[in-house]
Design a protein around this motif. Structure first.
Motif, PDB file in Angstrom:
ATOM      1  N   LEU A 128      46.294  62.622  79.815  1.00  0.00           N
ATOM      2  CA  LEU A 128      46.798  62.316  81.152  1.00  0.00           C
ATOM      3  C   LEU A 128      46.642  60.852  81.545  1.00  0.00           C
ATOM      4  O   LEU A 128      47.218  60.415  82.544  1.00  0.00           O
ATOM      5  CB  LEU A 128      46.083  63.198  82.183  1.00  0.00           C
ATOM      6  CG  LEU A 128      46.170  64.712  81.964  1.00  0.00           C
ATOM      7  CD1 LEU A 128      45.394  65.449  83.050  1.00  0.00           C
ATOM      8  CD2 LEU A 128      47.624  65.171  81.933  1.00  0.00           C
ATOM      9  N   GLY A 129      45.823  60.112  80.799  1.00  0.00           N
ATOM     10  CA  GLY A 129      45.601  58.716  81.141  1.00  0.00           C
ATOM     11  C   GLY A 129      44.734  58.526  82.374  1.00  0.00           C
ATOM     12  O   GLY A 129      44.804  57.479  83.019  1.00  0.00           O
ATOM     13  N   VAL A 130      43.903  59.516  82.708  1.00  0.00           N
ATOM     14  CA  VAL A 130      43.026  59.416  83.874  1.00  0.00           C
ATOM     15  C   VAL A 130      41.710  58.771  83.469  1.00  0.00           C
ATOM     16  O   VAL A 130      41.422  58.598  82.280  1.00  0.00           O
ATOM     17  CB  VAL A 130      42.767  60.820  84.482  1.00  0.00           C
ATOM     18  CG1 VAL A 130      44.068  61.428  84.977  1.00  0.00           C
ATOM     19  CG2 VAL A 130      42.109  61.746  83.455  1.00  0.00           C
ATOM     20  N   SER A 131      40.910  58.410  84.453  1.00  0.00           N
ATOM     21  CA  SER A 131      39.603  57.833  84.166  1.00  0.00           C
ATOM     22  C   SER A 131      38.650  58.918  83.687  1.00  0.00           C
ATOM     23  O   SER A 131      38.888  60.121  83.886  1.00  0.00           O
ATOM     24  CB  SER A 131      39.034  57.164  85.417  1.00  0.00           C
ATOM     25  OG  SER A 131      38.726  58.139  86.402  1.00  0.00           O
ATOM     26  N   ARG A 132      37.538  58.494  83.088  1.00  0.00           N
ATOM     27  CA  ARG A 132      36.554  59.469  82.611  1.00  0.00           C
ATOM     28  C   ARG A 132      35.938  60.232  83.786  1.00  0.00           C
ATOM     29  O   ARG A 132      35.669  61.434  83.688  1.00  0.00           O
ATOM     30  CB  ARG A 132      35.459  58.763  81.800  1.00  0.00           C
ATOM     31  CG  ARG A 132      34.416  59.718  81.194  1.00  0.00           C
ATOM     32  CD  ARG A 132      35.078  60.818  80.387  1.00  0.00           C
ATOM     33  NE  ARG A 132      34.111  61.798  79.926  1.00  0.00           N
ATOM     34  CZ  ARG A 132      33.696  61.907  78.678  1.00  0.00           C
ATOM     35  NH1 ARG A 132      34.181  61.091  77.750  1.00  0.00           N
ATOM     36  NH2 ARG A 132      32.821  62.825  78.333  1.00  0.00           N
ATOM     37  N   ALA A 133      35.741  59.568  84.901  1.00  0.00           N
ATOM     38  CA  ALA A 133      35.171  60.243  86.075  1.00  0.00           C
ATOM     39  C   ALA A 133      36.113  61.342  86.580  1.00  0.00           C
ATOM     40  O   ALA A 133      35.674  62.440  86.934  1.00  0.00           O
ATOM     41  CB  ALA A 133      34.891  59.228  87.184  1.00  0.00           C
ATOM     42  N   GLU A 134      37.412  61.040  86.602  1.00  0.00           N
ATOM     43  CA  GLU A 134      38.386  62.050  87.025  1.00  0.00           C
ATOM     44  C   GLU A 134      38.416  63.219  86.046  1.00  0.00           C
ATOM     45  O   GLU A 134      38.468  64.390  86.439  1.00  0.00           O
ATOM     46  CB  GLU A 134      39.776  61.426  87.136  1.00  0.00           C
ATOM     47  CG  GLU A 134      39.954  60.467  88.293  1.00  0.00           C
ATOM     48  CD  GLU A 134      41.316  59.809  88.272  1.00  0.00           C
ATOM     49  OE1 GLU A 134      42.056  59.952  89.264  1.00  0.00           O
ATOM     50  OE2 GLU A 134      41.654  59.165  87.255  1.00  0.00           O
ATOM     51  N   LEU A 160      32.649  76.726  77.914  1.00  0.00           N
ATOM     52  CA  LEU A 160      33.417  75.566  78.359  1.00  0.00           C
ATOM     53  C   LEU A 160      32.488  74.462  78.854  1.00  0.00           C
ATOM     54  O   LEU A 160      32.721  73.273  78.579  1.00  0.00           O
ATOM     55  CB  LEU A 160      34.395  75.982  79.463  1.00  0.00           C
ATOM     56  CG  LEU A 160      35.317  74.889  80.024  1.00  0.00           C
ATOM     57  CD1 LEU A 160      36.165  74.273  78.917  1.00  0.00           C
ATOM     58  CD2 LEU A 160      36.217  75.472  81.116  1.00  0.00           C
ATOM     59  N   GLU A 161      31.450  74.827  79.550  1.00  0.00           N
ATOM     60  CA  GLU A 161      30.465  73.841  80.023  1.00  0.00           C
ATOM     61  C   GLU A 161      29.805  73.139  78.841  1.00  0.00           C
ATOM     62  O   GLU A 161      29.570  71.925  78.873  1.00  0.00           O
ATOM     63  CB  GLU A 161      29.397  74.531  80.878  1.00  0.00           C
ATOM     64  CG  GLU A 161      28.314  73.613  81.419  1.00  0.00           C
ATOM     65  CD  GLU A 161      28.825  72.651  82.474  1.00  0.00           C
ATOM     66  OE1 GLU A 161      28.366  71.495  82.487  1.00  0.00           O
ATOM     67  OE2 GLU A 161      29.683  73.045  83.281  1.00  0.00           O
ATOM     68  N   GLY A 162      29.529  73.881  77.772  1.00  0.00           N
ATOM     69  CA  GLY A 162      28.916  73.283  76.594  1.00  0.00           C
ATOM     70  C   GLY A 162      29.824  72.314  75.856  1.00  0.00           C
ATOM     71  O   GLY A 162      29.352  71.464  75.095  1.00  0.00           O
ATOM     72  N   ARG A 163      31.137  72.437  76.067  1.00  0.00           N
ATOM     73  CA  ARG A 163      32.099  71.542  75.411  1.00  0.00           C
ATOM     74  C   ARG A 163      32.738  70.600  76.428  1.00  0.00           C
ATOM     75  O   ARG A 163      33.856  70.128  76.245  1.00  0.00           O
ATOM     76  CB  ARG A 163      33.174  72.378  74.701  1.00  0.00           C
ATOM     77  CG  ARG A 163      32.601  73.223  73.578  1.00  0.00           C
ATOM     78  CD  ARG A 163      33.629  74.141  72.941  1.00  0.00           C
ATOM     79  NE  ARG A 163      34.713  73.410  72.297  1.00  0.00           N
ATOM     80  CZ  ARG A 163      35.637  73.986  71.534  1.00  0.00           C
ATOM     81  NH1 ARG A 163      35.600  75.286  71.313  1.00  0.00           N
ATOM     82  NH2 ARG A 163      36.599  73.267  70.986  1.00  0.00           N
ATOM     83  N   HIS A 164      31.993  70.313  77.482  1.00  0.00           N
ATOM     84  CA  HIS A 164      32.488  69.492  78.590  1.00  0.00           C
ATOM     85  C   HIS A 164      33.015  68.149  78.092  1.00  0.00           C
ATOM     86  O   HIS A 164      34.125  67.730  78.452  1.00  0.00           O
ATOM     87  CB  HIS A 164      31.361  69.285  79.608  1.00  0.00           C
ATOM     88  CG  HIS A 164      31.781  68.551  80.841  1.00  0.00           C
ATOM     89  ND1 HIS A 164      31.792  69.131  82.087  1.00  0.00           N
ATOM     90  CD2 HIS A 164      32.210  67.269  81.038  1.00  0.00           C
ATOM     91  CE1 HIS A 164      32.205  68.255  82.989  1.00  0.00           C
ATOM     92  NE2 HIS A 164      32.454  67.115  82.374  1.00  0.00           N
ATOM     93  N   ALA A 165      32.228  67.456  77.265  1.00  0.00           N
ATOM     94  CA  ALA A 165      32.604  66.110  76.820  1.00  0.00           C
ATOM     95  C   ALA A 165      33.904  66.131  76.015  1.00  0.00           C
ATOM     96  O   ALA A 165      34.756  65.256  76.173  1.00  0.00           O
ATOM     97  CB  ALA A 165      31.479  65.507  75.984  1.00  0.00           C
ATOM     98  N   GLN A 166      34.077  67.142  75.164  1.00  0.00           N
ATOM     99  CA  GLN A 166      35.295  67.236  74.361  1.00  0.00           C
ATOM    100  C   GLN A 166      36.531  67.396  75.239  1.00  0.00           C
ATOM    101  O   GLN A 166      37.543  66.731  75.027  1.00  0.00           O
ATOM    102  CB  GLN A 166      35.185  68.427  73.407  1.00  0.00           C
ATOM    103  CG  GLN A 166      36.467  68.680  72.617  1.00  0.00           C
ATOM    104  CD  GLN A 166      36.498  70.038  71.945  1.00  0.00           C
ATOM    105  OE1 GLN A 166      35.486  70.734  71.893  1.00  0.00           O
ATOM    106  NE2 GLN A 166      37.646  70.423  71.419  1.00  0.00           N
ATOM    107  N   PHE A 167      36.446  68.267  76.236  1.00  0.00           N
ATOM    108  CA  PHE A 167      37.603  68.488  77.102  1.00  0.00           C
ATOM    109  C   PHE A 167      37.869  67.272  77.979  1.00  0.00           C
ATOM    110  O   PHE A 167      39.027  66.957  78.268  1.00  0.00           O
ATOM    111  CB  PHE A 167      37.383  69.734  77.959  1.00  0.00           C
ATOM    112  CG  PHE A 167      37.715  71.015  77.245  1.00  0.00           C
ATOM    113  CD1 PHE A 167      39.001  71.529  77.262  1.00  0.00           C
ATOM    114  CD2 PHE A 167      36.748  71.692  76.524  1.00  0.00           C
ATOM    115  CE1 PHE A 167      39.318  72.692  76.590  1.00  0.00           C
ATOM    116  CE2 PHE A 167      37.051  72.860  75.844  1.00  0.00           C
ATOM    117  CZ  PHE A 167      38.342  73.369  75.876  1.00  0.00           C
ATOM    118  N   ALA A 168      36.819  66.592  78.397  1.00  0.00           N
ATOM    119  CA  ALA A 168      37.010  65.376  79.194  1.00  0.00           C
ATOM    120  C   ALA A 168      37.743  64.314  78.375  1.00  0.00           C
ATOM    121  O   ALA A 168      38.675  63.660  78.867  1.00  0.00           O
ATOM    122  CB  ALA A 168      35.665  64.846  79.688  1.00  0.00           C
ATOM    123  N   ASP A 169      37.338  64.142  77.123  1.00  0.00           N
ATOM    124  CA  ASP A 169      38.020  63.188  76.249  1.00  0.00           C
ATOM    125  C   ASP A 169      39.494  63.579  76.070  1.00  0.00           C
ATOM    126  O   ASP A 169      40.386  62.721  76.036  1.00  0.00           O
ATOM    127  CB  ASP A 169      37.333  63.137  74.884  1.00  0.00           C
ATOM    128  CG  ASP A 169      35.961  62.487  74.936  1.00  0.00           C
ATOM    129  OD1 ASP A 169      35.681  61.776  75.922  1.00  0.00           O
ATOM    130  OD2 ASP A 169      35.167  62.703  73.997  1.00  0.00           O
TER     131      ASP A 169
END
Length: 323
Positions: free
Chosen positions: A128-134, A113-122
């Motif tokens: 959810l319409g949240v910011s990238r930082a959130e 999951l850590e290795g796919r962090h960027a994909q899940f953040a996107d």
């Protein structure tokens, strides 16, 4: 003079040829068509495989601002039954593994999951319409949550169980054991951290799970299923259904081979599901105060053991002393 004229001619010819080559390269690049996007097909996750719903149905999933994201499978009653069969089949092997080995596998989930962090953040930004930082914060918290429960796999038995003081020529010892097949209704507004928070303790204690994902934001659950499939989690330990909880929930709640229900994301149907579960004496965990919140409601840095104990049964052994 002739030699100089010949050299100048060759130089001019080279310059002319170089210009033509550059023009041909530019033309070639312009002729390359734009690449067609490879859009993802979101399926169910049953028994370690990714089948489409047997009904062939799907439903559109939209972003927080209403844009179309993808089509997700609409699980049917038969899909729900197949998920329970897969979970039951996997229960013996999963519960029979050493607690240390289960901890290794849960930690591996955190690594992938850590290795796919960027994909899940996107995914969370879109859903959810949240910011990238959130979104980054929620993904990091989900990774930490898997690590948290990975550490508990070989410790909860010592904390929850133990030797009991008794008066007489005997002693007794209590030890927790997994309940069996647990149906988990994922939080509706917390498709990653909330789902992790309700799923991880179920499998950490040796149970197998059938997950009914968030109806409005189901895509993260299938992405998480892909993480599970590549993290040494045996097929059938976790099964993910996307679709309508109100449609497949009643069949799961009344299923005689389901041992427990986590109604966190069942919403207004929770009471009806609990009534249905009473017919088969199925254990029920009612929705908590965090059920109606978003990912922020699950950000507690120390979830403790409160979600480990509901899906454990205590076995007490009595043994005479001096015989």
């Amino acid at each position: 003079m002739a030699e100089r004229r010949d050299g100048g001619k060759r130089k001019n010819e080279g310059a002319a040829d170089g210009g033509a080559t550059e023009n041909r390269t530019t033309a070639t690049k312009a002729d390359v068509p734009a690449r067609i996007a490879v859009r993802k097909t979101y399926k169910l996750y049953l028994g370690g495989a990714f089948p489409r719903s047997e009904s062939g149905r799907s439903h559109p999933v939209t972003s927080a601002d209403g844009a179309h994201l993808a089509n997700a499978s609409l699980a049917s009653r038969k899909d729900a039954r197949d998920a329970v069969v897969a979970a039951r089949k996997a229960f013996g092997g999963w519960s029979g593994r050493t607690a240390y080995n289960r901890g290794q596998i849960l930690y591996r989930i955190a690594e992938v999951l850590e290795g796919r962090h960027a994909q899940f953040a996107d995914q969370l930004v879109a859903a959810l319409g949240v910011s990238r930082a959130e979104a980054d914060r929620y993904v990091s918290a989900a990774v930490d949550r898997w690590v948290h429960y990975a550490g508990w796999t070989d410790k909860f038995a010592q904390v929850i169980g133990g030797s009991n003081p008794v008066s007489g020529p005997y002693y007794n010892h209590s030890t927790p054991e997994p309940t069996g097949v647990v149906v988990v209704f994922a939080p509706q507004g917390a498709p990653l951290l909330g789902l992790t928070s309700v799923l991880a303790p179920v499998i950490a204690t040796g149970n197998t799970a059938v997950v009914v994902s968030s109806e409005s934001a189901p895509l993260a659950s299938i992405d998480l299923a892909e993480v599970l499939a590549t993290s040494d989690v045996p097929g059938g330990v976790v099964n993910v259904l996307t679709g309508k909880a109100g449609e497949i929930g009643p069949h799961l709640a009344s299923h005689a081979d389901v041992d427990a229900l986590d109604l966190t994301g069942a919403g207004e149907s929770a009471v009806d599901f609990e009534r249905a579960a009473a017919a088969t004496l199925t254990r029920v965990l009612r929705p908590g105060p965090e059920a109606d919140g978003g990912e922020d409601a699950w950000l507690d840095t120390d979830p403790g053991t409160s979600r480990l104990t509901p899906f454990l049964e205590t076995k007490t052994v009595w043994h005479p002393v001096g015989m």
